[in-house]
Design a protein around this motif. Sequence first.
Motif, PDB file in Angstrom:
ATOM      1  N   ALA A 111      -1.012 165.900  -5.853  1.00  0.00           N
ATOM      2  CA  ALA A 111      -2.288 166.433  -6.324  1.00  0.00           C
ATOM      3  C   ALA A 111      -3.455 165.486  -6.060  1.00  0.00           C
ATOM      4  O   ALA A 111      -4.542 165.921  -5.668  1.00  0.00           O
ATOM      5  CB  ALA A 111      -2.203 166.754  -7.815  1.00  0.00           C
ATOM      6  N   LEU A 112      -3.236 164.185  -6.259  1.00  0.00           N
ATOM      7  CA  LEU A 112      -4.344 163.232  -6.162  1.00  0.00           C
ATOM      8  C   LEU A 112      -4.737 162.914  -4.719  1.00  0.00           C
ATOM      9  O   LEU A 112      -5.907 162.684  -4.427  1.00  0.00           O
ATOM     10  CB  LEU A 112      -3.981 161.938  -6.898  1.00  0.00           C
ATOM     11  N   ASP A 113      -3.742 162.855  -3.820  1.00  0.00           N
ATOM     12  CA  ASP A 113      -4.017 162.521  -2.416  1.00  0.00           C
ATOM     13  C   ASP A 113      -4.787 161.210  -2.319  1.00  0.00           C
ATOM     14  O   ASP A 113      -5.814 161.101  -1.643  1.00  0.00           O
ATOM     15  CB  ASP A 113      -4.786 163.656  -1.734  1.00  0.00           C
ATOM     16  N   ASN A 114      -4.285 160.199  -3.040  1.00  0.00           N
ATOM     17  CA  ASN A 114      -4.926 158.888  -3.077  1.00  0.00           C
ATOM     18  C   ASN A 114      -3.986 157.862  -2.457  1.00  0.00           C
ATOM     19  O   ASN A 114      -2.853 157.691  -2.904  1.00  0.00           O
ATOM     20  CB  ASN A 114      -5.267 158.509  -4.520  1.00  0.00           C
ATOM     21  N   LEU A 115      -4.462 157.176  -1.426  1.00  0.00           N
ATOM     22  CA  LEU A 115      -3.631 156.235  -0.679  1.00  0.00           C
ATOM     23  C   LEU A 115      -3.091 155.126  -1.581  1.00  0.00           C
ATOM     24  O   LEU A 115      -1.915 154.788  -1.527  1.00  0.00           O
ATOM     25  CB  LEU A 115      -4.445 155.635   0.465  1.00  0.00           C
ATOM     26  N   TYR A 116      -3.935 154.573  -2.442  1.00  0.00           N
ATOM     27  CA  TYR A 116      -3.529 153.454  -3.303  1.00  0.00           C
ATOM     28  C   TYR A 116      -2.547 153.913  -4.375  1.00  0.00           C
ATOM     29  O   TYR A 116      -1.622 153.186  -4.731  1.00  0.00           O
ATOM     30  CB  TYR A 116      -4.763 152.817  -3.942  1.00  0.00           C
ATOM     31  N   PHE A 117      -2.741 155.132  -4.873  1.00  0.00           N
ATOM     32  CA  PHE A 117      -1.810 155.659  -5.868  1.00  0.00           C
ATOM     33  C   PHE A 117      -0.444 155.903  -5.233  1.00  0.00           C
ATOM     34  O   PHE A 117       0.591 155.669  -5.869  1.00  0.00           O
ATOM     35  CB  PHE A 117      -2.359 156.956  -6.470  1.00  0.00           C
ATOM     36  N   ASP A 118      -0.424 156.384  -3.986  1.00  0.00           N
ATOM     37  CA  ASP A 118       0.843 156.595  -3.272  1.00  0.00           C
ATOM     38  C   ASP A 118       1.618 155.290  -3.151  1.00  0.00           C
ATOM     39  O   ASP A 118       2.831 155.251  -3.386  1.00  0.00           O
ATOM     40  CB  ASP A 118       0.574 157.162  -1.877  1.00  0.00           C
ATOM     41  N   ILE A 119       0.918 154.225  -2.785  1.00  0.00           N
ATOM     42  CA  ILE A 119       1.567 152.910  -2.654  1.00  0.00           C
ATOM     43  C   ILE A 119       2.071 152.421  -4.013  1.00  0.00           C
ATOM     44  O   ILE A 119       3.165 151.867  -4.131  1.00  0.00           O
ATOM     45  CB  ILE A 119       0.589 151.893  -2.029  1.00  0.00           C
ATOM     46  N   PHE A 120       1.248 152.644  -5.050  1.00  0.00           N
ATOM     47  CA  PHE A 120       1.616 152.229  -6.408  1.00  0.00           C
ATOM     48  C   PHE A 120       2.895 152.934  -6.864  1.00  0.00           C
ATOM     49  O   PHE A 120       3.816 152.296  -7.400  1.00  0.00           O
ATOM     50  CB  PHE A 120       0.461 152.536  -7.359  1.00  0.00           C
ATOM     51  N   ILE A 121       2.965 154.254  -6.654  1.00  0.00           N
ATOM     52  CA  ILE A 121       4.153 155.017  -7.054  1.00  0.00           C
ATOM     53  C   ILE A 121       5.377 154.555  -6.274  1.00  0.00           C
ATOM     54  O   ILE A 121       6.481 154.423  -6.829  1.00  0.00           O
ATOM     55  CB  ILE A 121       3.922 156.531  -6.855  1.00  0.00           C
ATOM     56  N   PHE A 122       5.208 154.301  -4.980  1.00  0.00           N
ATOM     57  CA  PHE A 122       6.325 153.828  -4.163  1.00  0.00           C
ATOM     58  C   PHE A 122       6.886 152.519  -4.716  1.00  0.00           C
ATOM     59  O   PHE A 122       8.105 152.351  -4.844  1.00  0.00           O
ATOM     60  CB  PHE A 122       5.884 153.632  -2.714  1.00  0.00           C
ATOM     61  N   ILE A 123       6.005 151.592  -5.068  1.00  0.00           N
ATOM     62  CA  ILE A 123       6.442 150.288  -5.584  1.00  0.00           C
ATOM     63  C   ILE A 123       7.100 150.431  -6.949  1.00  0.00           C
ATOM     64  O   ILE A 123       8.184 149.879  -7.197  1.00  0.00           O
ATOM     65  CB  ILE A 123       5.245 149.315  -5.663  1.00  0.00           C
ATOM     66  N   VAL A 124       6.480 151.190  -7.848  1.00  0.00           N
ATOM     67  CA  VAL A 124       6.997 151.334  -9.212  1.00  0.00           C
ATOM     68  C   VAL A 124       8.367 152.014  -9.212  1.00  0.00           C
ATOM     69  O   VAL A 124       9.314 151.533  -9.848  1.00  0.00           O
ATOM     70  CB  VAL A 124       6.009 152.135 -10.085  1.00  0.00           C
ATOM     71  N   MET A 125       8.500 153.136  -8.486  1.00  0.00           N
ATOM     72  CA  MET A 125       9.766 153.849  -8.471  1.00  0.00           C
ATOM     73  C   MET A 125      10.857 153.049  -7.760  1.00  0.00           C
ATOM     74  O   MET A 125      12.032 153.131  -8.125  1.00  0.00           O
ATOM     75  CB  MET A 125       9.594 155.217  -7.810  1.00  0.00           C
ATOM     76  N   SER A 126      10.472 152.268  -6.755  1.00  0.00           N
ATOM     77  CA  SER A 126      11.447 151.408  -6.082  1.00  0.00           C
ATOM     78  C   SER A 126      11.960 150.331  -7.029  1.00  0.00           C
ATOM     79  O   SER A 126      13.156 150.006  -7.023  1.00  0.00           O
ATOM     80  CB  SER A 126      10.819 150.769  -4.837  1.00  0.00           C
ATOM     81  N   ILE A 127      11.061 149.785  -7.850  1.00  0.00           N
ATOM     82  CA  ILE A 127      11.472 148.786  -8.845  1.00  0.00           C
ATOM     83  C   ILE A 127      12.422 149.397  -9.866  1.00  0.00           C
ATOM     84  O   ILE A 127      13.425 148.781 -10.249  1.00  0.00           O
ATOM     85  CB  ILE A 127      10.229 148.189  -9.543  1.00  0.00           C
ATOM     86  N   VAL A 128      12.121 150.620 -10.298  1.00  0.00           N
ATOM     87  CA  VAL A 128      12.998 151.310 -11.247  1.00  0.00           C
ATOM     88  C   VAL A 128      14.387 151.516 -10.650  1.00  0.00           C
ATOM     89  O   VAL A 128      15.410 151.280 -11.304  1.00  0.00           O
ATOM     90  CB  VAL A 128      12.387 152.671 -11.661  1.00  0.00           C
ATOM     91  N   ILE A 129      14.438 151.940  -9.391  1.00  0.00           N
ATOM     92  CA  ILE A 129      15.717 152.195  -8.728  1.00  0.00           C
ATOM     93  C   ILE A 129      16.514 150.910  -8.535  1.00  0.00           C
ATOM     94  O   ILE A 129      17.722 150.861  -8.801  1.00  0.00           O
ATOM     95  CB  ILE A 129      15.483 152.880  -7.370  1.00  0.00           C
ATOM     96  N   LEU A 130      15.850 149.849  -8.095  1.00  0.00           N
ATOM     97  CA  LEU A 130      16.553 148.614  -7.753  1.00  0.00           C
ATOM     98  C   LEU A 130      16.800 147.708  -8.956  1.00  0.00           C
ATOM     99  O   LEU A 130      17.876 147.124  -9.092  1.00  0.00           O
ATOM    100  CB  LEU A 130      15.754 147.842  -6.697  1.00  0.00           C
ATOM    101  N   ALA A 131      15.807 147.579  -9.850  1.00  0.00           N
ATOM    102  CA  ALA A 131      15.904 146.624 -10.952  1.00  0.00           C
ATOM    103  C   ALA A 131      16.483 147.223 -12.224  1.00  0.00           C
ATOM    104  O   ALA A 131      17.233 146.560 -12.936  1.00  0.00           O
ATOM    105  CB  ALA A 131      14.516 146.033 -11.249  1.00  0.00           C
ATOM    106  N   ILE A 132      16.141 148.469 -12.517  1.00  0.00           N
ATOM    107  CA  ILE A 132      16.608 149.077 -13.770  1.00  0.00           C
ATOM    108  C   ILE A 132      17.922 149.832 -13.554  1.00  0.00           C
ATOM    109  O   ILE A 132      18.888 149.648 -14.294  1.00  0.00           O
ATOM    110  CB  ILE A 132      15.529 150.015 -14.348  1.00  0.00           C
ATOM    111  N   ALA A 133      17.965 150.699 -12.535  1.00  0.00           N
ATOM    112  CA  ALA A 133      19.219 151.409 -12.234  1.00  0.00           C
ATOM    113  C   ALA A 133      20.236 150.495 -11.565  1.00  0.00           C
ATOM    114  O   ALA A 133      21.423 150.809 -11.527  1.00  0.00           O
ATOM    115  CB  ALA A 133      18.935 152.614 -11.346  1.00  0.00           C
ATOM    116  N   LYS A 134      19.742 149.369 -11.025  1.00  0.00           N
ATOM    117  CA  LYS A 134      20.591 148.362 -10.366  1.00  0.00           C
ATOM    118  C   LYS A 134      21.403 148.946  -9.208  1.00  0.00           C
ATOM    119  O   LYS A 134      22.607 148.720  -9.072  1.00  0.00           O
ATOM    120  CB  LYS A 134      21.519 147.682 -11.381  1.00  0.00           C
TER     121      LYS A 134
END
Length: 227
Positions: free
Chosen positions: A31-54
């Motif tokens: 919905a937002l079509d914001n380049l910086y938000f896309d990068i932010f979501i990519f980093i946050v969800m990657s951290i969740v997958i790698l660090a929290i879900a291990k």
Amino acid sequence: MDYIAHNNELTETNPYFKLFLTLFPLILTLALDNLYFDIFIFIVMSIVILAIAKIDYRSYLKFLTIPMAFLVITCIFLILFFGKGDVIYETGIFGIVVTTDSWHYGIYTFFRVMGCLPSLGFLALTTPIAKIFHCLDTMKVPKIVIEIGLLMYNTIFIFLNEIDTMQKAQKTRMGYNSYMNSMKCLADLISSIFLRSLDKSETLQHSLDSRGYTGELPVYVPPKKEE
């Protein structure tokens, strides 16, 4: 991927919560079509997958490899053949040029999809498919959609196994030892898989009929926890 979904730190977490955690950033990214938000979501969800879900980073990178390959090819196609505006680069090949509009279109498409991939990956890598289908069923998603998804998921693994078996058989017969031989083996593999798909679909229908199939596949229901 199915093994990873059953063996991670978030496997037993509420699947409805994980479904919400997938859909919310996914909808925001689109919905937002914001380049910086896309990068932010990519980093946050990657951290969740790698660090929290291990989940092992190699498995995560392998999960991203195939869609990333298609994404790069698509974005290159968009940059070279779509969009108008001022020319910023001339390829010198059949008059193909890169314009400001096409460059913007390709870059934003790339990062938008990149923002969505970890969100989908989070659900796929942390939640068994049976629980996902159960959530969709309780949310009143049409039965036909769930059944198609269930059959597709089952069929994908069947044909991956078939492809692996056939490739190994070809390699034991000196297949793929040259470029022309590889092309011939690939053509034989595709034609054989097509014929196998027809045979497997007929076998699947016979299996369903013999088990009293009435047009509706049963959906997994998790057992209630004893108090």
